[in-house]
Scaffold this motif. Structure first.
Motif, PDB file in Angstrom:
ATOM      1  N   VAL A 102      16.353  50.479  63.582  1.00 16.06           N
ATOM      2  CA  VAL A 102      16.987  49.934  64.788  1.00 16.06           C
ATOM      3  C   VAL A 102      17.707  48.635  64.455  1.00 16.06           C
ATOM      4  N   GLU A 103      17.042  47.753  63.702  1.00 16.49           N
ATOM      5  CA  GLU A 103      17.686  46.495  63.294  1.00 16.49           C
ATOM      6  C   GLU A 103      18.986  46.801  62.538  1.00 16.49           C
ATOM      7  N   SER A 136      12.238  41.943  64.826  1.00 10.77           N
ATOM      8  CA  SER A 136      12.811  40.763  65.484  1.00 10.77           C
ATOM      9  C   SER A 136      13.737  41.150  66.633  1.00 10.77           C
ATOM     10  N   ALA A 137      14.848  41.798  66.320  1.00 10.00           N
ATOM     11  CA  ALA A 137      15.761  42.205  67.392  1.00 10.00           C
ATOM     12  C   ALA A 137      15.194  43.361  68.193  1.00 10.00           C
ATOM     13  N   ALA A 138      14.379  44.196  67.550  1.00  5.91           N
ATOM     14  CA  ALA A 138      13.900  45.402  68.213  1.00  5.91           C
ATOM     15  C   ALA A 138      13.152  45.144  69.514  1.00  5.91           C
ATOM     16  N   PRO A 139      12.252  44.146  69.586  1.00  7.62           N
ATOM     17  CA  PRO A 139      11.598  43.897  70.881  1.00  7.62           C
ATOM     18  C   PRO A 139      12.577  43.467  71.968  1.00  7.62           C
ATOM     19  N   GLY A 140      13.643  42.768  71.598  1.00 10.56           N
ATOM     20  CA  GLY A 140      14.661  42.427  72.582  1.00 10.56           C
ATOM     21  C   GLY A 140      15.359  43.664  73.101  1.00 10.56           C
ATOM     22  N   LEU A 287      28.311  45.489  52.581  1.00 10.92           N
ATOM     23  CA  LEU A 287      27.273  45.362  53.596  1.00 10.92           C
ATOM     24  C   LEU A 287      26.176  44.457  53.053  1.00 10.92           C
ATOM     25  N   MET A 288      26.083  43.234  53.563  1.00 10.62           N
ATOM     26  CA  MET A 288      25.081  42.267  53.093  1.00 10.62           C
ATOM     27  C   MET A 288      23.775  42.501  53.846  1.00 10.62           C
ATOM     28  N   HIS A 289      23.128  43.582  53.495  1.00 11.73           N
ATOM     29  CA  HIS A 289      21.940  44.013  54.234  1.00 11.73           C
ATOM     30  C   HIS A 289      21.181  44.988  53.345  1.00 11.73           C
ATOM     31  N   LEU A 290      19.868  44.779  53.187  1.00 11.48           N
ATOM     32  CA  LEU A 290      19.091  45.698  52.364  1.00 11.48           C
ATOM     33  C   LEU A 290      17.621  45.576  52.707  1.00 11.48           C
ATOM     34  N   PHE A 291      16.849  46.594  52.303  1.00 12.39           N
ATOM     35  CA  PHE A 291      15.395  46.564  52.339  1.00 12.39           C
ATOM     36  C   PHE A 291      14.914  46.937  50.942  1.00 12.39           C
ATOM     37  N   THR A 292      13.942  46.196  50.428  1.00 13.20           N
ATOM     38  CA  THR A 292      13.489  46.420  49.058  1.00 13.20           C
ATOM     39  C   THR A 292      13.130  47.875  48.802  1.00 13.20           C
TER      40      THR A 292
END
Length: 403
Positions: A102-103, A136-140, A287-292
Motif C-alpha cells: 500500500v505504501e 506509516s501512511a497505511a493507517p492514514g 524509482l528511489m524506493h526499495l525494500f531489502t
C-alpha cells in the motif's frame, strides 16, 4: 508480543502443526480452521511442495539485494503475475507484505503525477471502514479509528468516503455512493487528487461486496477526472473470488496491491502490479524506493509453486462453487432476530449480528472449530482446500449456535 493483545500477554493458542484446513495445537487438539490465518493460507497447511521449493532455491541462492541485480525466480514470478493480472499490467515491484505494498502504491501514484508536472496531486481518496495496513501512511489510508488511536496524527493527504455497503444505504446505494464521490472530487479539486485506493470487496469491514453497478460507475468517474485507481487485493487475490477480484468486477486498475495468498503465507511476500499508464507517466525516471527483502528469491520460488497448486488443483473454481453453496446454506440465518445480514463473495463470507456474542469463539473451539468473531461479525475465510464435509461442519455449528 502478540498483535491485538496487551504487551506481555500470552497467546490464546499455541499451534504446533497443520494439515489441509486443520490446525493442531501443542496439546494435540485438532481445530478446523475457518480463517486461513488472515485469509492467506489458500492451499492449506503442511504442503511439502512449498517447503521443497523454498529449500531448493535456498540451496542455489536465497537472495541477493543489489540495485541492478535480480534472480531468475523473481523474474519468472513477475512474468507470471503480469500474465494473471488485469490486461494492462506490465510491471511488478516486490514487497514483503501488504502494508508495504500500500505504501508503495501511494508513493507510485504521487510520483507519477509529479513526473507529469502535477505535483499538487497528492490526495488519496479512501473509504471509511477500509483496512490498508499498519505502517506509516497505511493507517492514514485506513478508515478504522482503532489503527490510528494513540500513534499521533495520521499521515495527511487522505479523504475518506462511505463504505460500499448496500444494506445501510438501501436500493439506491450505488447512486448515493457515486454522487458522494462526485461531490468529494468537486470539493477537493480533481487536480489535487492522485488516486482512489479501495478494496474491490471490503475485507476487515466485514467481507462486504459492493452494490450492483458500483465499480463500473466509479471507474467511469475516475477516468473522466484523470484520477488513478489503486485496488488493494491483499485479501481478495489468488482465489477468494477470482485470480484477482478486479477481473470479477471488470476493473482495470492502474496499480494493484497484493500479498497474503501469493505464497499462501508460507513466507512473507507481496507485490505491486503497475499498468502501462503508470509506467508511461513515470517517464523512465529512477524509482528511489526499495525494500531489502523485496523480490526475495526463495519467497518467489514458493510463490511460483503456490500458484501452480492453486491452478493445478482448481482452487479458484472450488472457492467460487463452495462459497456460493455455503452462502446459500447460511441464508437460513437471515430471518433470525440476532442476525442482521449474511453476505460475501467466493470464500469471503460474513454473518453480521445485531450485537456481539460473547463466548461464541470458545464454544466453537470446544466443538473443534477455530472461528474468528470480530465484534458483531463472524467472518469466514477458510483455506480453499476446505472439503465439503468440513464446510458442512462449519455451517451446522453456526446454524445451531446463532440463535
Amino acid at each position: 508480543m502478540a498483535p491485538f493483545l496487551p504487551m506481555g500477554a500470552r497467546p490464546e493458542l499455541l499451534l504446533a502443526g497443520g494439515r489441509g484446513a486443520v490446525l493442531i495445537d501443542t496439546a494435540g487438539r485438532r481445530l478446523l480452521d475457518t480463517t486461513a490465518g488472515l485469509g492467506q493460507c489458500a492451499v492449506g497447511y503442511g504442503r511439502a511442495e512449498l517447503a521443497e521449493a523454498a529449500a531448493a532455491q535456498m540451496r542455489a541462492l536465497a537472495f541477493f539485494p543489489l540495485a541492478g541485480a535480480a534472480t531468475e525466480a523473481a523474474l519468472r514470478l513477475a512474468d507470471r503475475l503480469v500474465e494473471l493480472g488485469p490486461a494492462a499490467m506490465s510491471r511488478v515491484l516486490f514487497t514483503s507484505g501488504g502494508s508495504e505494498g500500500v505504501e508503495t502504491a501511494i508513493k507510485l501514484a504521487r510520483l507519477a503525477w509529479h513526473h507529469q508536472g502535477e505535483a499538487d496531486r497528492q490526495v488519496i481518496l479512501t473509504r471509511h471502514g477500509a483496512y490498508h495496513g499498519a505502517t506509516s501512511a497505511a493507517p492514514g489510508a485506513s478508515g478504522i479509528a482503532a489503527f490510528q488511536h494513540g500513534f499521533g496524527p495520521p499521515s495527511p493527504g487522505f479523504v475518506h468516503l462511505s463504505p460500499a455497503h448496500a444494506r445501510p444505504l438501501g436500493a439506491n446505494a450505488t447512486d448515493v455512493l457515486v454522487a458522494e464521490l462526485e461531490e468529494s472530487i468537486e470539493e477537493v479539486g480533481a487536480r489535487r487528487i492522485a488516486a482512489l485506493l479501495a478494496e474491490p470487496i471490503m475485507g476487515m469491514a466485514g467481507m462486504i461486496p459492493p452494490p450492483p453497478g458500483y465499480w463500473p460507475r466509479v471507474q467511469e468517474v475516475l477516468r473522466r477526472h484523470g484520477i488513478l485507481l489503486i485496488t488493494d487485493e491483499v485479501a481478495t487475490g489468488y482465489g477468494r473470488a477470482a485470480w484477482f477480484a478486479a477481473a470479477h468486477f471488470d476493473l482495470a486498475p492502474d496499480l494493484l496491491v497484493t500479498a497474503k495468498a501469493l505464497t499462501s503465507g508460507y513466507v512473507p511476500m507481496g507485490a505491486v502490479l503497475a499498468a502501462d499508464r503508470v509506467q508511461d507517466m513515470l517517464g523512465g525516471q529512477p524509482l528511489m524506493h526499495l525494500f531489502t527483502f523485496g523480490g526475495h528469491a526463495a519467497a518467489a520460488a514458493v510463490a511460483l509453486a503456490n500458484l501452480d497448486l492453486i491452478e493445478g488443483e482448481g482452487l479458484i473454481e472450488r472457492a467460487a462453487e463452495l462459497g456460493a453453496r455455503v452462502l446459500a446454506e447460511l441464508g437460513a440465518l437471515s430471518d433470525r432476530p440476532r442476525v442482521a445480514e449474511v453476505r460475501g463473495a467466493g470464500l469471503m463470507l460474513a454473518i453480521e449480528l445485531t450485537e456481539p456474542m460473547p463466548g461464541l469463539k470458545a464454544r466453537a473451539i470446544a466443538a473443534g472449530i477455530l472461528l474468528r468473531p470480530v465484534g458483531d461479525r463472524v467472518v469466514l475465510t477458510p483455506p480453499l482446500v476446505l472439503t465439503d464435509e468440513q464446510a458442512e461442519r462449519i455451517t451446522a455449528f453456526l446454524i445451531a449456535n446463532l440463535r
